[in-house]
Design an enzyme around this catalytic site. Structure first.
Site, short mmCIF file in Angstrom:
data_model
loop_
_atom_site.label_atom_id
_atom_site.label_comp_id
_atom_site.label_asym_id
_atom_site.label_seq_id
_atom_site.Cartn_x
_atom_site.Cartn_y
_atom_site.Cartn_z
N ASP A 198 13.60 47.75 40.65
CA ASP A 198 14.05 46.72 39.55
C ASP A 198 13.60 45.42 40.13
OD1 ASP A 198 15.46 48.65 38.17
OD2 ASP A 198 17.50 48.16 39.11
N GLU A 236 8.71 50.51 32.43
CA GLU A 236 7.72 49.72 33.24
C GLU A 236 6.56 48.96 32.10
OE1 GLU A 236 5.94 53.70 34.04
OE2 GLU A 236 8.10 52.86 33.47
N ASN A 295 9.26 53.80 42.86
CA ASN A 295 10.59 54.29 42.92
C ASN A 295 11.04 55.24 43.78
OD1 ASN A 295 11.83 52.15 40.82
ND2 ASN A 295 11.28 53.48 39.25
N ASP A 308 1.44 48.20 31.60
CA ASP A 308 2.29 48.76 32.28
C ASP A 308 1.85 48.79 33.84
OD1 ASP A 308 0.74 51.11 32.71
OD2 ASP A 308 2.17 52.30 31.68
N HIS A 329 15.25 52.74 43.86
CA HIS A 329 15.00 52.05 42.52
C HIS A 329 15.49 50.52 42.66
CE1 HIS A 329 14.65 55.58 39.79
NE2 HIS A 329 15.06 56.30 40.72
#
Length: 300
Positions: free
Chosen positions: A192, A218, A183, A175, A188
């Protein structure tokens, strides 16, 4: 599903098209984010369709990242054009910002804030729509990696295979380090973008027989049939370096990203949950040990 996510189409029956008007079908299909509206189909029947957060739009996307009147689709002969309406976060087609306007092609991915739609048009829209619905059962809409459901099914198949032939099977779980900070600092939409770009980089190292999936948030997994401990550790180190060596660029921001990896290998029958836990425990050790590292079986 959060309360701030609602999508609707205003139910307005358009007048009969004038003589000589194009009759080809076209629609948008919501492919991201997941929720009750995932896979919803929005027919483009009016000559002009406005997408935005406002209640007066034709396709309403009630989300903070979407402007009140965000973008407009309009019929141009047998084609459809798309233009941004001065939105705060921009309109994208296939990850490229729409400057002025552009004509859409069948299969284009249209991003409106955090929402992603697939544009379908032509004589086989119905078949294409059903194929897209099938893809949603196995593919994550944002990253285009396989989803957790597909990974779980393939994991059970591979575990059954090694129970028969006693060949190795390895799992890499990783991750993004400090993803919440990305973020919170950059927004955000940037988060993304990082997820999607990261998946694209990793996909360049995935062979046909290997399974790459977004496990959640993630977190990602790669299933490596026939890979020994040493093979899996080497693979994990390769993707760790692949992510670390080049910052992610988005909207003028340059973001350095690292990942932590946990590796597990089995050579005999084991339950899927136990196998995942082995990799997850090693991922936790990598996090606890300082992040940006690989932890797995010790190789002599």
């Amino acid at each position: 599903m959060s309360d701030d996510w609602k999508t609707r189409v205003t139910e307005i029956r358009p007048p009969a098209p004038p003589e000589g008007a194009p009759t080809g079908q076209a629609c948008l299909v919501l492919i991201y984010p997941a929720g009750a509206d995932l896979g919803k189909r929005f027919e483009l029947q009016l000559p002009e369709v406005v997408i935005g957060r406002g209640a007066d739009t034709d396709i309403q996307v009630d989300r903070d990242s979407v402007s009140r009147r965000h973008a407009r689709l309009d019929r141009r002969g047998n084609r459809w054009g798309l233009c941004d309406l001065g939105s705060t976060n921009g309109t994208y087609v296939n990850d490229l910002p729409v400057v002025g306007d552009r004509l859409l092609e069948d299969g284009d991915l249209v991003k409106i804030g955090a929402a992603i739609f697939k544009f379908l048009t032509g004589g086989n829209v119905e078949a294409a729509y059903h194929e897209e619905i099938y893809q949603m059962t196995i593919i994550d809409g944002l990253t285009r990696a396989h989803n957790k459901r597909y990974f779980t099914e393939m994991l059970e198949r591979e575990l059954a295979r090694i129970a028969r032939n006693h060949r190795p099977l390895s799992l890499v779980m990783f991750d993004i380090d400090h993803f919440k900070v990305i973020n919170d600092t950059h927004g955000h939409l940037t988060g993304d973008h990082v997820l999607k770009e990261l998946a694209g980089r990793v996909r360049t190292r995935i062979r046909r027989e290997e399974i790459f999936a977004r496990y959640g948030g993630e977190e990602f997994v790669v299933l490596l049939p026939e890979a020994t401990d040493e093979n899996a550790l080497e693979f994990a180190e390769q993707i760790r370096l692949l992510i670390e060596k080049q910052p992610f660029e988005f909207e003028g921001d340059s973001i350095s990203v690292t990942i932590s990896c946990g590796v597990a290998t089995v050579n005999d029958e084991v339950l899927g949950e136990a196998f995942i836990k082995l990799a997850d425990d090693n991922l936790y050790k990598a996090k606890r040990g300082g992040r940006n590292r690989v932890v797995g079986p010790e190789v002599e």
